[in-house]
Scaffold this motif. Structure first.
Motif, PDB file in Angstrom:
ATOM      1  N   PRO A   2     -11.494 -49.354 -47.893  1.00  0.00           N
ATOM      2  CA  PRO A   2     -10.122 -49.679 -47.466  1.00  0.00           C
ATOM      3  C   PRO A   2      -9.928 -49.577 -45.949  1.00  0.00           C
ATOM      4  O   PRO A   2      -9.164 -50.352 -45.377  1.00  0.00           O
ATOM      5  CB  PRO A   2      -9.282 -48.638 -48.217  1.00  0.00           C
ATOM      6  CG  PRO A   2     -10.072 -48.357 -49.444  1.00  0.00           C
ATOM      7  CD  PRO A   2     -11.511 -48.415 -49.016  1.00  0.00           C
ATOM      8  N   THR A  47     -10.114 -52.651 -43.619  1.00  0.00           N
ATOM      9  CA  THR A  47      -9.022 -53.626 -43.576  1.00  0.00           C
ATOM     10  C   THR A  47      -8.582 -53.857 -42.140  1.00  0.00           C
ATOM     11  O   THR A  47      -8.248 -52.919 -41.423  1.00  0.00           O
ATOM     12  CB  THR A  47      -7.842 -53.138 -44.421  1.00  0.00           C
ATOM     13  OG1 THR A  47      -8.237 -53.085 -45.798  1.00  0.00           O
ATOM     14  CG2 THR A  47      -6.646 -54.065 -44.274  1.00  0.00           C
ATOM     15  N   SER A  77      -8.881 -53.460 -50.973  1.00  0.00           N
ATOM     16  CA  SER A  77      -7.999 -52.654 -51.823  1.00  0.00           C
ATOM     17  C   SER A  77      -8.784 -51.505 -52.460  1.00  0.00           C
ATOM     18  O   SER A  77      -9.973 -51.624 -52.741  1.00  0.00           O
ATOM     19  CB  SER A  77      -7.381 -53.524 -52.915  1.00  0.00           C
ATOM     20  OG  SER A  77      -8.396 -54.041 -53.761  1.00  0.00           O
ATOM     21  N   THR A  83      -8.851 -57.765 -46.207  1.00  0.00           N
ATOM     22  CA  THR A  83      -8.075 -56.721 -46.859  1.00  0.00           C
ATOM     23  C   THR A  83      -8.923 -56.128 -47.972  1.00  0.00           C
ATOM     24  O   THR A  83      -9.385 -56.858 -48.861  1.00  0.00           O
ATOM     25  CB  THR A  83      -6.769 -57.268 -47.436  1.00  0.00           C
ATOM     26  OG1 THR A  83      -6.013 -57.896 -46.386  1.00  0.00           O
ATOM     27  CG2 THR A  83      -5.934 -56.144 -48.039  1.00  0.00           C
ATOM     28  N   GLN A 126     -11.997 -55.884 -53.458  1.00  0.00           N
ATOM     29  CA  GLN A 126     -11.884 -54.494 -53.881  1.00  0.00           C
ATOM     30  C   GLN A 126     -12.893 -53.621 -53.144  1.00  0.00           C
ATOM     31  O   GLN A 126     -13.947 -54.115 -52.689  1.00  0.00           O
ATOM     32  CB  GLN A 126     -12.126 -54.393 -55.385  1.00  0.00           C
ATOM     33  CG  GLN A 126     -10.988 -54.943 -56.226  1.00  0.00           C
ATOM     34  CD  GLN A 126     -11.176 -54.633 -57.697  1.00  0.00           C
ATOM     35  OE1 GLN A 126     -12.294 -54.500 -58.172  1.00  0.00           O
ATOM     36  NE2 GLN A 126     -10.067 -54.526 -58.427  1.00  0.00           N
TER      37      GLN A 126
END
Length: 125
Positions: free
Chosen positions: A87, A90, A124, A122, A12
């Motif tokens: 984010p 990523t 999020s 990744t 996250q």
């Protein structure tokens, strides 16, 4: 030299991950090392690097203050500690190794002879 990158995953925003680049066939302290990343639809870009001599580290502006590149000579690895992930971090992250990389070429992919297979990070929102 064979490089193996590991440590990617899903995290996250605000979280942390630690990537590791392990080498076989060569001692990494003899090489200039870097991490690059490539997001979908974008070119591969420099993230962080460390030269064989001097121990200096270099970072792309977007990751300064959040990422730390370090060598572990006992494990023959180069690690990338990634904190406060966003984010926009990523991407597939690649470790790279070269010999005699001059400072002006440190951020260029063509300066590195050896590449790992990449590990996906990744983040999020």
């Amino acid at each position: 030299v064979q490089l193996q990158a590991s440590g990617g995953g899903l995290v996250q925003a605000g979280g942390s991950l630690r990537l590791s680049c392990a080498a076989s066939g060569r001692t990494l302290r003899e090489l200039d090392m870097a991490w690059f990343r490539q997001a979908p639809g974008k070119e591969r870009e420099f993230v962080a690097g460390t030269r064989r001599s001097g121990g200096h580290t270099y970072y792309a502006d977007p990751v300064k203050g959040r990422f730390i590149i370090s060598r572990d000579n006992a494990r023959n690895t180069v690690d990338l500690q990634m904190n406060s992930l966003k984010p926009e971090d990523t991407a597939v992250y690649y470790c790279a190794a070269g010999s005699g990389v001059i400072l002006s070429n440190l951020r260029n992919t063509y300066a590195y002879h050896y590449w790992g297979q990449g590990t996906l990070v990744t983040v999020s929102s």
